[in-house]
Design an enzyme around this catalytic site. Structure first.
Site, mmCIF file in Angstrom:
data_model
loop_
_atom_site.group_PDB
_atom_site.id
_atom_site.type_symbol
_atom_site.label_atom_id
_atom_site.label_comp_id
_atom_site.label_asym_id
_atom_site.label_seq_id
_atom_site.Cartn_x
_atom_site.Cartn_y
_atom_site.Cartn_z
ATOM 1 N N HIS A 164 24.053 76.237 8.081
ATOM 2 C CA HIS A 164 23.725 77.575 7.239
ATOM 3 C C HIS A 164 24.946 78.239 7.607
ATOM 4 O O HIS A 164 25.496 78.837 5.940
ATOM 5 C CB HIS A 164 22.887 78.589 7.363
ATOM 6 C CG HIS A 164 22.172 79.611 6.662
ATOM 7 N ND1 HIS A 164 21.713 79.005 5.266
ATOM 8 C CD2 HIS A 164 22.194 80.416 6.770
ATOM 9 C CE1 HIS A 164 21.429 80.145 4.784
ATOM 10 N NE2 HIS A 164 22.029 81.366 5.669
ATOM 11 N N HIS A 218 25.288 78.099 3.814
ATOM 12 C CA HIS A 218 24.333 78.938 3.023
ATOM 13 C C HIS A 218 23.467 78.283 2.046
ATOM 14 O O HIS A 218 22.739 78.895 0.738
ATOM 15 C CB HIS A 218 25.432 79.936 2.470
ATOM 16 C CG HIS A 218 26.132 80.872 3.325
ATOM 17 N ND1 HIS A 218 25.499 81.552 4.474
ATOM 18 C CD2 HIS A 218 27.497 81.325 3.488
ATOM 19 C CE1 HIS A 218 26.358 82.170 4.703
ATOM 20 N NE2 HIS A 218 27.535 81.063 3.811
ATOM 21 N N ASP A 273 80.689 108.563 20.856
ATOM 22 C CA ASP A 273 79.574 107.365 20.661
ATOM 23 C C ASP A 273 80.147 105.764 21.554
ATOM 24 O O ASP A 273 80.849 104.476 21.634
ATOM 25 C CB ASP A 273 78.936 106.309 19.502
ATOM 26 C CG ASP A 273 77.809 105.478 19.619
ATOM 27 O OD1 ASP A 273 77.644 105.412 20.746
ATOM 28 O OD2 ASP A 273 77.111 105.554 18.623
ATOM 29 N N CYS A 285 23.859 85.991 2.516
ATOM 30 C CA CYS A 285 22.558 85.620 1.831
ATOM 31 C C CYS A 285 22.005 86.581 0.851
ATOM 32 O O CYS A 285 21.320 86.695 0.201
ATOM 33 C CB CYS A 285 21.430 84.382 2.456
ATOM 34 S SG CYS A 285 22.088 83.134 2.354
ATOM 35 N N CYS A 330 20.351 85.825 7.991
ATOM 36 C CA CYS A 330 22.116 85.717 6.940
ATOM 37 C C CYS A 330 22.492 87.199 6.272
ATOM 38 O O CYS A 330 21.893 87.081 5.275
ATOM 39 C CB CYS A 330 22.383 84.350 6.659
ATOM 40 S SG CYS A 330 23.693 84.036 5.566
#
Length: 1086
Positions: free
Chosen positions: A817, A821, A44, A848, A845
């Site tokens: 909103h 909400h 390696d 809601c 929404c």
């Protein structure tokens, strides 16, 4: 330079990450002698040290050495002056002993001394391929604080994290990496601690990858092989590096036990357990790594799912094992470990829950437990059914009665009643499972999939020879799909399964006639179906005969259509009172069918249709598989009818003598108000007019008029006229409609003439309701003769109506909103927008619409200023203490740990400090009636009453508040990282943003009442405390003589007001010219 970092021994927390350094395409292994032992080592050039697993202690030990690899630091023992021999050459070199290394490596330190050099090829190919991952657009990573942990857990975690750091799985995070994900740990049965990471927030914010593998491999897709080996990849995730730019989002915090030092912050360098993309990244990585190896070994049947590898072959046993070893070495180059103890050689082999035998396959645990008549908990029933569903690919039995039994109460401890029919259904499945075994696939033969309609489910069998199924499966009913459509869906699922498992397209055998299926494919919007399919004269139970000539439970729709008064019309009148009519071009037959189509569109699952058209009636009754339908109206009706539960079709001759049929004929024969275009909205019963819609955004400069043509033509009846009127919401903003009478018989485009009387520009947005059309009956009275010969001057220059919008407030209301909400009434009052616009915002929404508020409970509870109600409520697994002031509706709520008296009393003191209440109502809960609670109430001077047991009215207000609060919290939970923040946001919405009928919020009312109390108390106090003084008046800055005594009428900070008796005037006197005195005796006696 990088060193090969190996794996820990079994039992360790996790393995190390192997360095992705360069190696040859086929890494050469050579034999060298280290000390007294010969070893096969990997040559390696990427490793700068030589590593062996075991050593005979020859040479000189020089202590422990730390090796730095990409995965971090690993410790090994260093030995100098060790004799190393390659072929004839012997040298003294340095080695590192690392028992956990998956391979032994000859590094560059000794290669040069032994004169070994190798030619490199495909230098980059053996790096572990890195899969790129990222956060979703706009996300900033999780910032969730680490919650406190016990001393014991912190010590357990520290041990695990230290080990992870040493092995290079985690690294120390720099201070500017601010993301955080909480960690915790649990104790396993063995007594060891296991680290768990709560990646929910990071998972939410992370962009998904495609699934690298869809579903489990299945033994029915395997060919029969002589030899089989099952390998298990150890510590699979911890071997794959995590994409570097993503690492800062994976930070976590290790608290210091007992806060004795600063916290330590770490980040993940490898794929962590519990992160949603670990499986996909792992699968993609393995695909990349194994693609070339699989291509080079076509004689091998290879299967992989996560960390389980299946290798099957017909080679001789030695060659088979050699290939397995080759694969193990190939995978080991990348740092993956294959624990010997988990390797399975030969049959029977256990793979992914299946047990593989030379000729057949079956399930590992292939007996189902018995069930007996009696009661069973939902939890046990779910486990039993889960056991069966896993095995349905072998037995294909559906269990409708048992599945029905699982419906209803979702509590796991809720009980179900097992009856004889359930036991029989289960026994049938047990018997089938005991008898059946799956077969392997033969690539020389065709694959068939036969579908049949079973008991409330579709069953299909995949086979190559009759009676020897590869597998079978069950597809349960899908709501709102006709049975024929469900069979097509099952055929698609079967085909996909066969393609994924075997790589061939199967022949599909469908029940019934080919023409039926051609039709079903045409009308069902089926986008894909295997091209090889045929039909067998089997069951045609799929034919859902849902059109009958008997009366069905449900409303009746009287339909009619045809040329009436030279104009095409169609419509229906339903027994529910619903009416529908429309002008449309077409033949009489087409219009009759269109009337039925509209009735089917608008009617319920069960309905009756009455028609006077024999043509339409015969079409509805006809067996639709007799011919391929080409008429698009018929095809659409068939699609609608397939989705109905049942339709009764009835024919009545003509319209004479049958009142309902006469009514529908007359209804569609009238010249009715017809419209064309989308510029008008349907009218509600309570509205005077129809709302008109602004077709595009219109700007009207100050003091100017605009003529706005809208997308609407109307055909007024001869006895009607219309008026285009202003909407009051526009007029209040100084925007008016000019004119607007539409004469009877006018058929032109409607235009709305709008005048802006303001001194600034007004914008009317597209889609806004901005005018109304009012229809009036035409009455001529004395002017009738003149009215018959009148002329309209308007031609196409018609008028319409308006109502204007100040508009700026709509986006503000929408934005507010989206944060809070609040309801439509509150938006209407806060932003001065019309009620309808506010309602539109709430209806659009999604949050809601999903979380509707409860309706008001009206009760005879005591209400009053400073009188409160209190109670606990539960939201998921959290407890919330809720207080509500009965006069204003003001809510106070906090999350609590439990319903203990001590915690309630602490909350009571907080509540009292914030609101200064006078009285409180609660139920008879233990926290509320405890003696210390009663003593605290007395101490605070609060009158405390408890509710009347079993009388819900006594607590109605707080009960309703629970529902309102929980509905509002539901809207905020996803917006905030912490639940307490969601509660706080809900309180802002309910207390401040929610406006009542008078335009006031609960907070407004509460503050107003407190202020009124203060003013009242002050005026009472002022009345009882008159003050008196002597004063002097200054002239040109010089003080005069002391005057008085007199009463102080008002006292400010720097001056007072008195009335001068001589001048009869009120004077303002600075306090430096005032001497206050007690109330004089003589004035008192007066």
């Amino acid at each position: 330079s990088n060193i090969t970092a190996g794996k820990q021994q079994e039992g360790a927390t996790c393995g190390a990450v192997r360095a992705p350094y360069v190696v040859t395409e086929a890494p050469p292994k050579i034999d060298i002698k280290v000390g007294t032992n010969w070893k096969k080592v990997l040559v390696d050039t990427g490793a700068d040290r030589t590593i062996v697993r075991y050593h005979d202690n020859s040479g000189i030990p020089t202590g422990r050495i730390k090796l730095q690899g990409i995965g971090g630091i690993i410790e090994g023992e260093k030995w100098d002056k060790v004799v190393i021999q390659y072929k004839e050459k012997r040298i003294e070199g340095t080695i590192v002993v690392l028992p956990s290394s998956p391979v032994e490596v000859l590094g560059r330190d000794n290669m040069a001394k032994l004169d070994i050099g190798i030619i490199m090829a495909n230098l980059e190919e053996k790096k572990i391929p890195i899969t790129q991952v990222k956060l979703k657009e706009g996300c900033k990573g999780p910032h969730i604080a680490q919650w406190p942990l016990t001393q014991e857990k912190l010590e357990g975690l520290k041990e695990i994290v230290d080990k992870l750091e040493k092995e290079g799985k985690v690294g120390r995070a720099p201070p500017h990496w601010t993301c955080n994900t909480p960690i915790f740990c649990i104790k396993k049965k063995s007594g060891k601690w296991r680290m768990l990471i709560d990646f929910r927030e990071l998972n939410k914010q992370t962009e998904d990858l495609a699934e690298a593998q869809l579903g489990l491999p299945h033994p029915g897709g395997l060919q029969k092989k002589k030899h089989v080996t099952i390998l298990d990849i150890g510590d699979a995730y911890f071997t794959i590096p995590l994409y570097e730019p993503y690492r800062p989002y994976t930070c976590f915090t290790m608290l210091s036990p007992n806060n004795l030092g600063p916290c330590t912050r770490y980040y993940w360098k490898v794929l962590p357990q519990g992160w949603k993309l670990s499986p996909s990244v792992y699968q993609f990585t393995m695909q990349e790594i194994l693609r070339d190896w699989i291509a080079k070994h076509p004689m091998i049947q290879f299967g992989i799912y996560m960390d389980d590898i299946y290798i099957g072959s017909d080679l001789d046993i030695m060659k088979h094992r050699e290939i397995v070893e080759e694969l193990a070495s190939y995978i080991a180059q990348y740092g993956f470990m294959l624990p010997e103890e988990k390797r399975q050689e030969g049959y029977p082999a256990k793979w992914l829950g299946f047990e593989l035998h030379p000729e057949k396959w079956r399930f590992q645990k292939h007996t189902l437990p018995e069930i007996k008549e009696g009661t069973i908990t939902l939890n046990k029933l779910q486990k039993l059914v889960g056991d069966l569903v896993w095995r349905q690919s072998l037995i294909g039995k559906s269990i409708p009665n048992i599945l029905k039994l699982m419906e209803g109460d979702r509590a796991l401890q809720s009980e179900r009643r097992i009856e004889l029919r359930h036991v029989k259904e289960w026994e049938e499945c047990r018997r089938k499972l005991a008898e059946m075994e799956g077969n392997y696939y033969d690539e020389e033969k065709d694959v068939y999939g036969q579908i049949d309609w079973g008991d409330k489910a579709i069953e299909y069998i995949v086979f190559q020879e009759r009676g020897k199924p590869l597998w079978v499966n069950v597809v349960h009913n899908i709501k709102n799909l006709s049975q024929s459509q469900q069979i097509i869906k099952a055929a698609q699922k079967l085909t996909q399964e066969v393609i994924i498992r075997i790589g061939k397209i199967p022949w599909i055998l469908l029940p019934g006639k080919e023409e039926d299926w051609i039709l079903e494919l045409q009308i069902g919007n089926i986008t894909w179906m295997p091209s090889f399919w045929s039909c067998y004269r089997g069951s045609i139970r799929w034919k859902k005969r849902n059109v009958i000539t008997e009366v069905v439970e449900g409303p009746t729709y009287y339909t009619d259509g045809g040329k009436k008064n030279g104009k095409g019309s169609l419509g229906f009148i339903a027994s529910t009172g619903v009416k529908f009519r429309k002008h449309e071009e077409g033949t009489n037959q087409q219009l009759e069918l269109r009337a039925i189509e509209e009735a089917c569109k608008q009617g319920p699952e069960k309905m009756n249709i009455v028609t006077d058209s024999r043509y339409a009636y015969e079409f509805m009754r006809r067996n639709w598989d007799e011919e391929v339908i080409k008429n698009p109206i018929q095809a659409r009706i068939m699609k609608l009818v397939h989705d109905k539960e049942q339709i009764g079709v009835h024919w009545v001759p003509g319209h004479k003598g049958i009142p309902q049929n006469e009514e529908i004929d007359k209804y569609i024969s009238e010249i009715f108000l017809a419209r064309e275009g989308s510029g008008i909205l349907p009218k509600r019963a309570e509205d005077a007019g129809y709302d008109l819609i602004c077709p595009q955004e219109v700007c009207i400069p100050a003091g100017q008029v605009r003529k706005i043509p809208i997308n609407l033509r109307i055909n007024l009846k001869e006895d009607q006229w219309a008026m285009v009127g202003t909407k009051s919401s526009f007029a209040s903003k100084g925007v008016f409609v000019q004119g607007g009478i539409i004469d009877s018989g006018y058929q032109g485009i409607i235009q709305v003439v709008v005048y802006n009387s303001n001194d600034k520009e007004v914008i009317i947005p597209q889609g806004r309701k901005f005018a109304q059309l009012i229809l009036m009956p035409l009455i001529h009275e004395d002017l009738e003769a003149w009215g018959e010969t009148r002329r309209t001057e308007r031609g196409n220059q018609g008028f319409g109506s308006t109502g204007a919008y100040w508009i700026e407030n709509i986006p503000l209301a929408e934005e507010d909103h989206s944060k809070w909400h609040q309801d439509a009434g509150s938006l209407h009052l806060d932003f001065g927008i019309p009620r309808t616009a506010a309602e539109d915002i709430v209806q659009q929404c999604e949050v809601c619409q999903e979380n509707k508020m409860p309706s008001t409970i009206r009760g005879s509870n005591r209400r009053g200023i400073d009188h409160w109600q209190v109670d606990y409520t539960h939201y998921e697994d959290k407890i919330i203490l809720v207080w509500v002031e009965t006069n204003s509706g003001l809510i106070y709520a906090e999350r609590v740990k439990g319903e203990t008296g001590q915690e309630f009393r602490i909350m009571t003191i907080r509540w009292y400090g914030l609101f200064a209440p006078k009285s409180l109502q609660s139920d008879n809960g233990p926290a509320f009636v405890a003696e210390p609670t009663q003593l605290l109430m007395k101490y605070l001077g609060i009158t405390h009453t408890t509710g009347i047991p079993w009388n819900p009215q006594s607590q109605a207000l707080v009960e309703r508040t629970h529902q309102t609060l929980k509905n509002t919290i539901e809207k905020f939970v996803s917006m905030f990282a912490s639940f307490d923040s969601a509660i706080a946001a809900a309180l802002i919405t309910l207390n401040i943003k929610r406006k009542g009928g008078l335009g006031t919020s609960p907070m407004d009312i509460f503050i107003f009442n407190k202020e009124q109390q203060r003013i009242q108390q002050q005026s009472t106090r002022n009345q009882s405390k008159f003050r008196f003084c002597y004063y002097r008046v200054r002239k040109r800055g010089h003080p005069g003589e002391w005057l008085g005594p007199t009463q102080v009428l008002w006292e400010g900070e720097g001056a007072i007001v008195i009335k001068d008796k001589n001048l009869e005037k009120y004077l303002v006197i600075a306090k430096k010219d005032v001497k206050f005195i007690p109330q004089p005796k003589e004035i008192q006696t007066e």
